[in-house]
Design a protein around this motif. Structure first.
Motif, PDB file in Angstrom:
ATOM      1  N   PRO A 121       9.005   6.316   6.756  1.00  0.00           N
ATOM      2  CA  PRO A 121       7.664   6.208   6.185  1.00  0.00           C
ATOM      3  C   PRO A 121       7.246   7.454   5.391  1.00  0.00           C
ATOM      4  O   PRO A 121       6.132   7.511   4.874  1.00  0.00           O
ATOM      5  N   ALA A 149       4.537  13.117   1.548  1.00  0.00           N
ATOM      6  CA  ALA A 149       3.572  12.111   2.015  1.00  0.00           C
ATOM      7  C   ALA A 149       4.168  11.339   3.173  1.00  0.00           C
ATOM      8  O   ALA A 149       5.398  11.171   3.260  1.00  0.00           O
ATOM      9  N   ALA A 151       3.136   7.749   5.613  1.00  0.00           N
ATOM     10  CA  ALA A 151       2.246   6.659   5.998  1.00  0.00           C
ATOM     11  C   ALA A 151       2.085   6.706   7.521  1.00  0.00           C
ATOM     12  O   ALA A 151       3.069   6.625   8.261  1.00  0.00           O
ATOM     13  N   THR A 155      -1.573   2.207  10.853  1.00  0.00           N
ATOM     14  CA  THR A 155      -2.890   2.492  10.267  1.00  0.00           C
ATOM     15  C   THR A 155      -2.815   2.247   8.756  1.00  0.00           C
ATOM     16  O   THR A 155      -1.722   2.226   8.188  1.00  0.00           O
ATOM     17  N   PRO A 156      -3.967   2.113   8.095  1.00  0.00           N
ATOM     18  CA  PRO A 156      -3.962   1.971   6.627  1.00  0.00           C
ATOM     19  C   PRO A 156      -4.035   3.323   5.918  1.00  0.00           C
ATOM     20  O   PRO A 156      -4.361   3.383   4.738  1.00  0.00           O
ATOM     21  N   PHE A 157      -3.712   4.419   6.643  1.00  0.00           N
ATOM     22  CA  PHE A 157      -3.871   5.756   6.091  1.00  0.00           C
ATOM     23  C   PHE A 157      -2.542   6.399   5.700  1.00  0.00           C
ATOM     24  O   PHE A 157      -1.504   6.158   6.343  1.00  0.00           O
ATOM     25  N   THR A 158      -2.588   7.206   4.668  1.00  0.00           N
ATOM     26  CA  THR A 158      -1.449   8.007   4.230  1.00  0.00           C
ATOM     27  C   THR A 158      -1.892   9.461   4.116  1.00  0.00           C
ATOM     28  O   THR A 158      -2.928   9.759   3.504  1.00  0.00           O
ATOM     29  N   SER A 160      -0.906  13.250   2.777  1.00  0.00           N
ATOM     30  CA  SER A 160      -0.038  13.875   1.783  1.00  0.00           C
ATOM     31  C   SER A 160      -0.470  15.312   1.518  1.00  0.00           C
ATOM     32  O   SER A 160      -1.581  15.721   1.857  1.00  0.00           O
ATOM     33  N   ASP A 193      -5.609   9.366   2.450  1.00  0.00           N
ATOM     34  CA  ASP A 193      -5.979   8.192   1.663  1.00  0.00           C
ATOM     35  C   ASP A 193      -5.915   6.927   2.504  1.00  0.00           C
ATOM     36  O   ASP A 193      -5.031   6.773   3.363  1.00  0.00           O
ATOM     37  N   TRP A 194      -6.844   6.030   2.234  1.00  0.00           N
ATOM     38  CA  TRP A 194      -6.939   4.732   2.911  1.00  0.00           C
ATOM     39  C   TRP A 194      -6.628   3.635   1.910  1.00  0.00           C
ATOM     40  O   TRP A 194      -7.150   3.639   0.792  1.00  0.00           O
ATOM     41  N   TYR A 195      -5.766   2.698   2.300  1.00  0.00           N
ATOM     42  CA  TYR A 195      -5.395   1.581   1.429  1.00  0.00           C
ATOM     43  C   TYR A 195      -5.592   0.273   2.197  1.00  0.00           C
ATOM     44  O   TYR A 195      -5.127   0.124   3.329  1.00  0.00           O
ATOM     45  N   ARG A 196      -6.287  -0.676   1.562  1.00  0.00           N
ATOM     46  CA  ARG A 196      -6.485  -1.990   2.167  1.00  0.00           C
ATOM     47  C   ARG A 196      -6.479  -3.016   1.049  1.00  0.00           C
ATOM     48  O   ARG A 196      -7.439  -3.120   0.283  1.00  0.00           O
TER      49      ARG A 196
END
Length: 230
Positions: A121, A149, A151, A155-158, A160, A193-196
């Protein structure tokens, strides 16, 4: 510029393989230096594939009369990006031209290359970007960087981070201060960072080794961003 692009992007983004995005940020910072005089900015991005591994990349960012860039109302970044996967390595090469609407004699170009490696990841990237001698930047500019970076599992977080170093010759010290306000300097940053789905948001810390009066737009700062892709 931004309003026209915003109306055009939804139709363009419907084409197969085309990626478009809209992003708002509390400060437009590049290599640790504010391009928007510390003010919020809006960016529209577009990526159009040409052939396998080759794409046209462009972005328009509002700067609202940037002092650093001769009073420019925005910056348009346009160029080509080539990417190839070799085993665990991801290699890419780019050519970019930066245009500054609303300002005279500010445009300049640069080329770059990045070698990245995936470890589950996590990823690590080694980058080099070079702007050859141009009057708009008072000499040349070399930027070397290392970025990583990961992941966060389940979770939806990364998370970096990166470190970089800017250097180069200064034929015209006043103009070279545009990209290197304190001569050779280092920058660093950490981001969460949050990704959805198509939505994303994040917080970024940015800092540099720049000191003295030049530190006004290059000091430590926490930056928020949010946007979506389509």
């Amino acid at each position: 510029m931004l309003v026209t692009a915003a109306h055009a992007m939804p139709a363009v983004a419907q084409s197969p393989g085309v990626d478009a995005s809209v992003e708002a940020m509390s400060d437009e910072r590049r290599r640790g230096i504010s391009w928007s005089d510390g003010d919020p900015a809006l960016r529209l991005g577009l990526s159009v594939p040409v052939t396998n591994g080759l794409s046209i990349e462009s972005a328009a960012t509002g700067l609202w009369g940037s002092t650093r860039h001769g009073g420019a109302d925005g910056v348009i970044d346009a160029g080509l990006n080539w990417t190839r996967q070799l085993g665990g390595w991801r290699l890419s090469a780019q050519g970019r031209y930066h245009m500054f609407p609303g300002a005279s004699g500010q445009d300049y170009g640069e080329v770059g290359a990045v070698a990245g490696f995936l470890l589950g990841p996590a990823s690590i990237d080694f980058g080099a970007h070079y702007a050859p001698h141009q009057s708009a930047i008072g000499g040349d500019n070399l930027y070397l960087s290392i970025a990583g970076a990961i992941a966060l599992p389940n979770t939806p977080f990364t998370l970096s981070g990166h470190v970089g170093r800017s250097s180069g010759d200064a034929d015209d010290p006043a103009r070279s201060a545009r990209l290197r306000p304190d001569g050779t300097y280092r920058d660093h940053g950490i981001a969460l960072d949050w990704y959805r789905g198509r939505w994303f948001a994040g917080l970024r810390y940015s800092g540099t080794s720049i000191g003295g009066p030049a530190r006004r737009d290059a000091g430590d700062k926490l930056i928020a961003r949010a946007g979506f892709s389509f």
